[in-house]
Design a protein around this motif. Structure first.
Motif, mmCIF file in Angstrom:
data_model
loop_
_atom_site.group_PDB
_atom_site.id
_atom_site.type_symbol
_atom_site.label_atom_id
_atom_site.label_comp_id
_atom_site.label_asym_id
_atom_site.label_seq_id
_atom_site.Cartn_x
_atom_site.Cartn_y
_atom_site.Cartn_z
ATOM 1 N N PHE A 136 39.412 44.226 33.884
ATOM 2 C CA PHE A 136 39.120 45.654 34.027
ATOM 3 C C PHE A 136 40.179 46.325 34.895
ATOM 4 O O PHE A 136 40.596 45.786 35.922
ATOM 5 N N LYS A 137 40.573 47.519 34.492
ATOM 6 C CA LYS A 137 41.505 48.318 35.289
ATOM 7 C C LYS A 137 41.021 49.758 35.284
ATOM 8 O O LYS A 137 40.888 50.363 34.217
ATOM 9 N N PRO A 138 40.707 50.303 36.470
ATOM 10 C CA PRO A 138 40.882 49.679 37.771
ATOM 11 C C PRO A 138 39.728 48.749 38.126
ATOM 12 O O PRO A 138 38.644 48.826 37.550
ATOM 13 N N HIS A 139 39.976 47.917 39.096
ATOM 14 C CA HIS A 139 38.940 47.012 39.571
ATOM 15 C C HIS A 139 37.874 47.782 40.346
ATOM 16 O O HIS A 139 36.704 47.422 40.328
ATOM 17 N N CYS A 140 38.270 48.815 41.029
ATOM 18 C CA CYS A 140 37.363 49.667 41.793
ATOM 19 C C CYS A 140 37.634 51.124 41.444
ATOM 20 O O CYS A 140 38.783 51.531 41.325
ATOM 21 N N LEU A 141 36.573 51.889 41.307
ATOM 22 C CA LEU A 141 36.730 53.269 40.867
ATOM 23 C C LEU A 141 35.657 54.147 41.504
ATOM 24 O O LEU A 141 34.478 53.792 41.497
ATOM 25 N N ILE A 142 36.070 55.260 42.075
ATOM 26 C CA ILE A 142 35.138 56.262 42.589
ATOM 27 C C ILE A 142 34.931 57.300 41.493
ATOM 28 O O ILE A 142 35.897 57.837 40.956
ATOM 29 N N ASP A 182 29.953 40.976 29.332
ATOM 30 C CA ASP A 182 29.121 39.817 29.023
ATOM 31 C C ASP A 182 29.833 38.807 28.133
ATOM 32 O O ASP A 182 29.428 37.644 28.052
ATOM 33 N N TYR A 183 30.910 39.244 27.462
ATOM 34 C CA TYR A 183 31.647 38.324 26.595
ATOM 35 C C TYR A 183 32.601 37.429 27.392
ATOM 36 O O TYR A 183 32.926 36.326 26.965
ATOM 37 N N HIS A 184 33.067 37.942 28.509
ATOM 38 C CA HIS A 184 34.015 37.204 29.356
ATOM 39 C C HIS A 184 33.486 37.286 30.787
ATOM 40 O O HIS A 184 33.708 38.276 31.480
ATOM 41 N N ALA A 185 32.780 36.260 31.201
ATOM 42 C CA ALA A 185 31.965 36.299 32.419
ATOM 43 C C ALA A 185 32.751 36.587 33.690
ATOM 44 O O ALA A 185 32.186 37.056 34.680
ATOM 45 N N TRP A 186 34.043 36.317 33.691
ATOM 46 C CA TRP A 186 34.837 36.536 34.911
ATOM 47 C C TRP A 186 35.207 38.008 35.112
ATOM 48 O O TRP A 186 35.643 38.398 36.178
ATOM 49 N N MET A 187 35.032 38.826 34.099
ATOM 50 C CA MET A 187 35.437 40.234 34.180
ATOM 51 C C MET A 187 34.394 41.050 34.952
ATOM 52 O O MET A 187 33.268 41.244 34.480
ATOM 53 N N LYS A 188 34.787 41.534 36.119
ATOM 54 C CA LYS A 188 33.906 42.359 36.945
ATOM 55 C C LYS A 188 34.702 43.507 37.563
ATOM 56 O O LYS A 188 35.888 43.376 37.847
ATOM 57 N N ALA A 189 34.008 44.607 37.769
ATOM 58 C CA ALA A 189 34.598 45.762 38.443
ATOM 59 C C ALA A 189 33.474 46.484 39.178
ATOM 60 O O ALA A 189 32.296 46.118 39.053
ATOM 61 N N TYR A 190 33.861 47.532 39.945
ATOM 62 C CA TYR A 190 32.861 48.268 40.726
ATOM 63 C C TYR A 190 33.109 49.763 40.614
ATOM 64 O O TYR A 190 34.245 50.227 40.738
ATOM 65 N N HIS A 191 32.028 50.500 40.370
ATOM 66 C CA HIS A 191 32.067 51.963 40.338
ATOM 67 C C HIS A 191 31.207 52.506 41.474
ATOM 68 O O HIS A 191 30.117 51.975 41.741
ATOM 69 N N LEU A 192 31.690 53.568 42.109
ATOM 70 C CA LEU A 192 30.898 54.260 43.128
ATOM 71 C C LEU A 192 30.651 55.690 42.664
ATOM 72 O O LEU A 192 31.500 56.562 42.833
ATOM 73 N N PRO A 193 29.492 55.958 42.068
ATOM 74 C CA PRO A 193 29.135 57.339 41.740
ATOM 75 C C PRO A 193 28.835 58.109 43.022
ATOM 76 O O PRO A 193 28.095 57.626 43.887
ATOM 77 N N ILE A 194 29.426 59.287 43.164
ATOM 78 C CA ILE A 194 29.306 60.013 44.425
ATOM 79 C C ILE A 194 29.296 61.517 44.150
ATOM 80 O O ILE A 194 29.924 61.979 43.190
ATOM 81 N N ASP A 195 28.568 62.264 44.977
ATOM 82 C CA ASP A 195 28.420 63.702 44.721
ATOM 83 C C ASP A 195 29.169 64.560 45.732
ATOM 84 O O ASP A 195 28.812 65.714 45.970
ATOM 85 N N HIS A 196 30.206 64.011 46.325
ATOM 86 C CA HIS A 196 31.067 64.761 47.233
ATOM 87 C C HIS A 196 32.452 64.128 47.199
ATOM 88 O O HIS A 196 32.686 63.186 46.430
ATOM 89 N N THR A 197 33.377 64.629 48.010
ATOM 90 C CA THR A 197 34.761 64.135 47.955
ATOM 91 C C THR A 197 35.152 63.258 49.137
ATOM 92 O O THR A 197 36.315 62.890 49.261
ATOM 93 N N PHE A 198 34.205 62.917 49.979
ATOM 94 C CA PHE A 198 34.547 62.219 51.216
ATOM 95 C C PHE A 198 34.470 60.712 51.041
ATOM 96 O O PHE A 198 33.585 60.025 51.562
ATOM 97 N N ALA A 199 35.430 60.193 50.301
ATOM 98 C CA ALA A 199 35.466 58.771 50.007
ATOM 99 C C ALA A 199 36.877 58.364 49.611
ATOM 100 O O ALA A 199 37.671 59.182 49.164
ATOM 101 N N ALA A 200 37.176 57.074 49.783
ATOM 102 C CA ALA A 200 38.488 56.549 49.410
ATOM 103 C C ALA A 200 38.367 55.053 49.176
ATOM 104 O O ALA A 200 37.381 54.419 49.579
#
Length: 300
Positions: free
Chosen positions: A158-164, A223-241
């Motif tokens: 997955f790209k990106p691995h982390c996403l806001i 679910d097809y490739h078990a090693w593939m993981k990423a993280y999303h942070l849903p947020i309702d403001h802009t104060f994050a990085a």
């Protein structure tokens, strides 16, 4: 009054080729991208969502209004690094080049890195979310945008691995791979997604929208490739990085005053490096912090 968000600091500056038109200081672990979408940057600060830019006069008026309602006299910023305190090294690849795995002609064409711990210069830790779980009073609501974020898949990664992801913003799920993938999300407050992604989909037939903010990043898997993981942070403001490859981050346009931030990393025991990092922001100044991440908190 609506405070116009500075998306250039919302998402990661790294260009994910598709990761987002511009990396929003919200940065992302990965690349943002996409045609009319933002090209998120992976381990950097957020990319630009492409919202309307307020004029200098408008920005000044908004800043004054926000600072007054927040009890401050203006806006400042938070600039810092997350640094591993102790001994640790980058992890070996999840999938080594040439390994005998499912769809190995694509998935094992190159090493697939283990992004649970990525260390840069001077033990800076990449892919750490630094964010407010709630926006400060008087900061205003997010301004809507038609720009989309790109969540891509390349060589079974997955790209990106982390996403806001700002609430209400569309995330287009793409794939460069010639094999099928599946995107499966695990939110707490939003509706989950569990859908296949066709080989070579560069249009983003699968689209995700989060309508509610989450208190911490949520896991996204294939679910097809078990090693593939990423993280999303849903947020309702802009104060994050999200920290970049050297552990650096920046959160601009903070109302003056005392604020509390969460510091979250997937490899930390309990996921939080700090649950309540209290920082005082002064008007017109950049508050610099170094967040120590004890290696004893690592859990793999």
């Amino acid at each position: 009054m609506r405070l116009r968000s500075n998306m250039n600091s919302l998402f990661s500056k790294t260009q994910f080729v598709l990761c987002g038109v511009a990396a929003f200081v919200f940065s992302g672990c990965g690349e943002y991208g996409g045609g009319a979408s933002v090209v998120p940057n992976v381990t950097v600060l957020p990319a630009d969502l492409g919202g309307n830019i307020a004029s200098t006069e408008e920005t000044g008026a908004q800043a004054e209004t926000v600072s007054e309602s927040a009890g401050g006299s203006g806006l400042g910023s938070l600039v810092g690094r997350v640094v591993l305190d102790g001994t640790a090294t980058n992890l070996p690849p999840l999938i080594a080049m040439g390994a005998d795995v499912k769809d190995k002609e694509v998935c094992a064409k190159f090493d697939v890195p283990d992004e649970r711990l990525v260390l840069g210069a001077d033990n800076g830790v990449a892919n750490v979310f630094v964010y407010m779980q709630k926006a400060p009073k008087g900061s205003g609501a997010l301004e809507s945008t038609d720009e989309a974020l790109i969540f891509d898949q390349q060589y079974c990664r997955f790209k990106p691995h982390c996403l806001i992801v700002p609430t209400g913003v569309t995330v287009k799920v793409l794939s460069e791979d010639t094999v099928a993938h599946n995107t499966h999300s695990y939110p707490n407050k939003n509706q989950g997604v569990n859908s296949g992604v066709a080989p070579g989909d560069r249009e983003g037939k699968l689209q995700i929208t989060y309508n509610r903010a989450e208190s911490e990043p949520i896991e996204v898997k294939c679910d097809y490739h078990a090693w593939m993981k990423a993280y999303h942070l849903p947020i309702d403001h802009t104060f994050a990085a999200i920290t970049d490859e050297n552990g650096k981050f920046e959160i601009p346009n903070l109302p003056a005053g005392e604020h509390t931030f969460a510091v979250w990393h997937e490899a930390a025991s309990g996921k939080f490096v700090e649950r309540k990092l209290v920082v005082t922001i002064a008007s017109g100044q950049a508050k610099e912090v170094e967040i120590k991440y004890p290696s004893s908190k690592l859990e793999f």
